[in-house]
Design an enzyme around this catalytic site. Structure first.
Site, PDB file in Angstrom:
ATOM      1  N   ILE A 117       0.827  -1.217   0.000  1.00  0.00           N
ATOM      2  CA  ILE A 117       0.000   0.000   0.000  1.00  0.00           C
ATOM      3  C   ILE A 117       0.861   1.267   0.000  1.00  0.00           C
ATOM      4  O   ILE A 117       0.468   2.291  -0.574  1.00  0.00           O
ATOM      5  CB  ILE A 117      -1.022  -0.005   1.171  1.00  0.00           C
ATOM      6  CG1 ILE A 117      -2.135   0.994   0.896  1.00  0.00           C
ATOM      7  CG2 ILE A 117      -0.369   0.267   2.518  1.00  0.00           C
ATOM      8  CD1 ILE A 117      -2.956   0.712  -0.332  1.00  0.00           C
ATOM      9  N   LYS A 137      -5.464   1.797   7.912  1.00  0.00           N
ATOM     10  CA  LYS A 137      -6.530   1.002   8.491  1.00  0.00           C
ATOM     11  C   LYS A 137      -6.099  -0.466   8.577  1.00  0.00           C
ATOM     12  O   LYS A 137      -5.333  -0.899   7.731  1.00  0.00           O
ATOM     13  CB  LYS A 137      -7.835   1.137   7.701  1.00  0.00           C
ATOM     14  CG  LYS A 137      -7.720   0.902   6.212  1.00  0.00           C
ATOM     15  CD  LYS A 137      -7.780  -0.390   5.519  1.00  0.00           C
ATOM     16  CE  LYS A 137      -7.816  -1.747   5.945  1.00  0.00           C
ATOM     17  NZ  LYS A 137      -7.696  -2.732   4.826  1.00  0.00           N
TER      18      LYS A 137
HETATM   19  P1  NAP Z   1       2.537  -5.493   3.043  1.00  0.00           P
HETATM   20  O1  NAP Z   1       2.631  -5.421   1.557  1.00  0.00           O
HETATM   21  O2  NAP Z   1       2.760  -6.788   3.719  1.00  0.00           O
HETATM   22  O3  NAP Z   1       3.516  -4.374   3.595  1.00  0.00           O
HETATM   23  C1  NAP Z   1       3.672  -4.082   4.957  1.00  0.00           C
HETATM   24  C2  NAP Z   1       5.119  -3.688   5.213  1.00  0.00           C
HETATM   25  O4  NAP Z   1       5.284  -3.508   6.608  1.00  0.00           O
HETATM   26  C3  NAP Z   1       6.058  -4.758   4.752  1.00  0.00           C
HETATM   27  O5  NAP Z   1       6.587  -4.424   3.489  1.00  0.00           O
HETATM   28  C4  NAP Z   1       7.121  -4.805   5.816  1.00  0.00           C
HETATM   29  O6  NAP Z   1       8.260  -4.157   5.304  1.00  0.00           O
HETATM   30  C5  NAP Z   1       6.572  -4.017   6.991  1.00  0.00           C
HETATM   31  N1  NAP Z   1       6.439  -4.912   8.155  1.00  0.00           N
HETATM   32  C6  NAP Z   1       5.745  -6.063   8.204  1.00  0.00           C
HETATM   33  N2  NAP Z   1       5.828  -6.607   9.440  1.00  0.00           N
HETATM   34  C7  NAP Z   1       6.614  -5.790  10.165  1.00  0.00           C
HETATM   35  C8  NAP Z   1       7.067  -5.814  11.496  1.00  0.00           C
HETATM   36  N3  NAP Z   1       6.737  -6.814  12.348  1.00  0.00           N
HETATM   37  N4  NAP Z   1       7.833  -4.804  11.927  1.00  0.00           N
HETATM   38  C9  NAP Z   1       8.186  -3.818  11.090  1.00  0.00           C
HETATM   39  N5  NAP Z   1       7.774  -3.753   9.806  1.00  0.00           N
HETATM   40  C10 NAP Z   1       6.991  -4.720   9.346  1.00  0.00           C
HETATM   41  O7  NAP Z   1       1.089  -4.989   3.545  1.00  0.00           O
HETATM   42  P2  NAP Z   1       0.182  -3.872   2.865  1.00  0.00           P
HETATM   43  O8  NAP Z   1      -0.770  -4.511   1.926  1.00  0.00           O
HETATM   44  O9  NAP Z   1       0.989  -2.747   2.396  1.00  0.00           O
HETATM   45  O10 NAP Z   1      -0.712  -3.481   4.140  1.00  0.00           O
HETATM   46  C11 NAP Z   1      -0.207  -2.681   5.182  1.00  0.00           C
HETATM   47  C12 NAP Z   1      -1.406  -2.009   5.848  1.00  0.00           C
HETATM   48  O11 NAP Z   1      -2.113  -1.250   4.855  1.00  0.00           O
HETATM   49  C13 NAP Z   1      -2.419  -3.008   6.425  1.00  0.00           C
HETATM   50  O12 NAP Z   1      -2.934  -2.549   7.625  1.00  0.00           O
HETATM   51  C14 NAP Z   1      -3.510  -3.058   5.355  1.00  0.00           C
HETATM   52  O13 NAP Z   1      -4.768  -3.357   5.909  1.00  0.00           O
HETATM   53  C15 NAP Z   1      -3.471  -1.636   4.823  1.00  0.00           C
HETATM   54  N6  NAP Z   1      -3.988  -1.521   3.464  1.00  0.00           N
HETATM   55  C16 NAP Z   1      -3.597  -2.380   2.479  1.00  0.00           C
HETATM   56  C17 NAP Z   1      -4.176  -2.270   1.204  1.00  0.00           C
HETATM   57  C18 NAP Z   1      -3.776  -3.192   0.066  1.00  0.00           C
HETATM   58  O14 NAP Z   1      -4.436  -3.167  -0.996  1.00  0.00           O
HETATM   59  N7  NAP Z   1      -2.743  -3.989   0.164  1.00  0.00           N
HETATM   60  C19 NAP Z   1      -5.131  -1.295   0.945  1.00  0.00           C
HETATM   61  C20 NAP Z   1      -5.454  -0.400   1.944  1.00  0.00           C
HETATM   62  C21 NAP Z   1      -4.889  -0.534   3.194  1.00  0.00           C
HETATM   63  P3  NAP Z   1       9.716  -4.672   5.719  1.00  0.00           P
HETATM   64  O15 NAP Z   1       9.651  -6.173   5.810  1.00  0.00           O
HETATM   65  O16 NAP Z   1      10.614  -4.162   4.641  1.00  0.00           O
HETATM   66  O17 NAP Z   1       9.976  -4.042   7.044  1.00  0.00           O
END
Ligand code: NAP
Length: 309
Positions: free
Chosen positions: A11, A87
């Protein structure tokens, strides 16, 4: 104002970074991620180092999954920075309340963003419903988890919320457009036998004026993706389609026009955050998360086929 972006995942790359780049109110000064970096931007893997190196960063925007988010938010607030939360705003309601108190005690702004509320037609839907009697409201949120969350293990772990990760977007719209508060009265959660969180859920809500309010969330949808809210009233039927991007009244599309000059959900969130800081405000509307918490507390669990990415 300068900001730091924490959690460079899907995101952040898809929405936050382009929205910040297009904004004349915000400048991305640093990122924190254990693996991701951005060309030309100071990148950190340690949050203390980022905060100490950049006392001029006024705001931290957190795009991490919900479980690790609290510690970053609390640290940022203790360091005197305003905080914007993806969120859902946290893994539990109690930690969200703790963040609100921290922000209040430190005189800082805190924003629980709900991007789906900023979809083009949500405000006009709210205005249309305001003077009508609701008879029923049905949410249908069906999408393919493999397409939208490929290999995101955290969504299947405790606190990851499973299908409520997108389902909470629908609930953020419902709580915004309905003029009265509803509460959950029944839920069934379909949980893959090899996972911790639901892949599908059926919810039924109590409505104080007797309307039938229900929601169906399903991550096993292939083919057409469905993000629809249908509200039947005494004066016609309003349908929000494509997650609030389109609207119909009695089957007629674009009967209602929106007047928001800024386009896009995330540009609006960043503009809202700037406005919140300007007035010293806190916006922590936790109602969507209350419904999810209640569903996880009240829901009857049904084991379904294992899920493999
Ligand atoms: P994602 O692709 O898994 O990215 C989350 C990032 O957070 C990862 O790249 C990771 O980066 C970091 N992370 C994960 N666990 C961690 C930890 N324990 N400590 C520190 N950093 C950590 O997830 P995402 O889809 O972007 O979603 C993130 C948030 O945005 C969620 O709450 C989701 O509900 C919300 N969201 C997502 C979307 C969507 O379409 N994907 C849409 C709207 C909102 P590193 O490993 O490099 O640290």
């Amino acid at each position: 104002m300068k900001l730091a972006l924490v959690g460079i995942g899907k995101i952040a790359v898809d929405q936050h970074i382009p929205s910040i780049a297009a904004s004349d109110q915000w400048e991305l000064a640093a990122t924190l991620s254990r693996h991701g970096t951005l060309d030309g931007i100071d990148s950190y893997t340690d949050f203390d180092t980022l905060l100490n190196t950049h006392p001029d960063i006024a705001m931290v925007s957190l795009c991490l999954p919900p479980v690790p988010r609290f510690e970053y938010a609390a640290k940022a607030l203790k360091a005197g920075r305003h905080v914007m939360l993806e969120k859902p705003p946290g893994a539990t309601l109690a930690e969200c309340h703790a963040l609100t108190k921290l922000a209040q005690d430190n005189g800082l702004s805190l924003y629980a963003t709900w991007h789906s509320r900023e979809a083009d037609k949500v405000a006009v839907a709210k205005a249309w419903l305001a003077d009508k009697t609701l008879l029923s409201l049905k949410v249908t949120w069906k999408e393919d988890v493999r397409r939208w969350h490929p290999n995101q293990d955290w969504i299947w772990e405790p606190g990851g919320m499973g299908v409520f990760d997108p389902g909470i977007n629908a609930l953020s719209i419902v709580t915004e457009i309905l003029p009265v508060d509803i509460h959950l009265r029944d839920a069934t959660l379909m949980v893959p036998e090899n996972r911790q969180t639901p892949i599908a859920a059926n919810l039924a809500f109590y409505h104080p004026r007797g309307a039938e309010v229900s929601a169906t969330f399903d991550w096993r949808q292939v083919g057409d993706q469905i993000w629809t809210i249908e509200a039947v009233t005494d004066q016609g039927t309003l349908t929000l389609l494509d997650g609030g991007a389109r609207i119909m009244v009695d089957g007629r599309e674009d009967a209602l026009v929106d007047n928001n000059p800024l386009s896009g959900e995330y540009p609006r969130l960043y503009a809202n955050m700037a406005a919140l800081i300007a007035c010293g405000g806190i916006d922590m509307d936790l109602r969507p998360m209350v419904h999810v918490s209640d569903a996880l507390a009240l829901g009857r669990r049904v084991a379904v086929d294992p899920f493999h990415d």
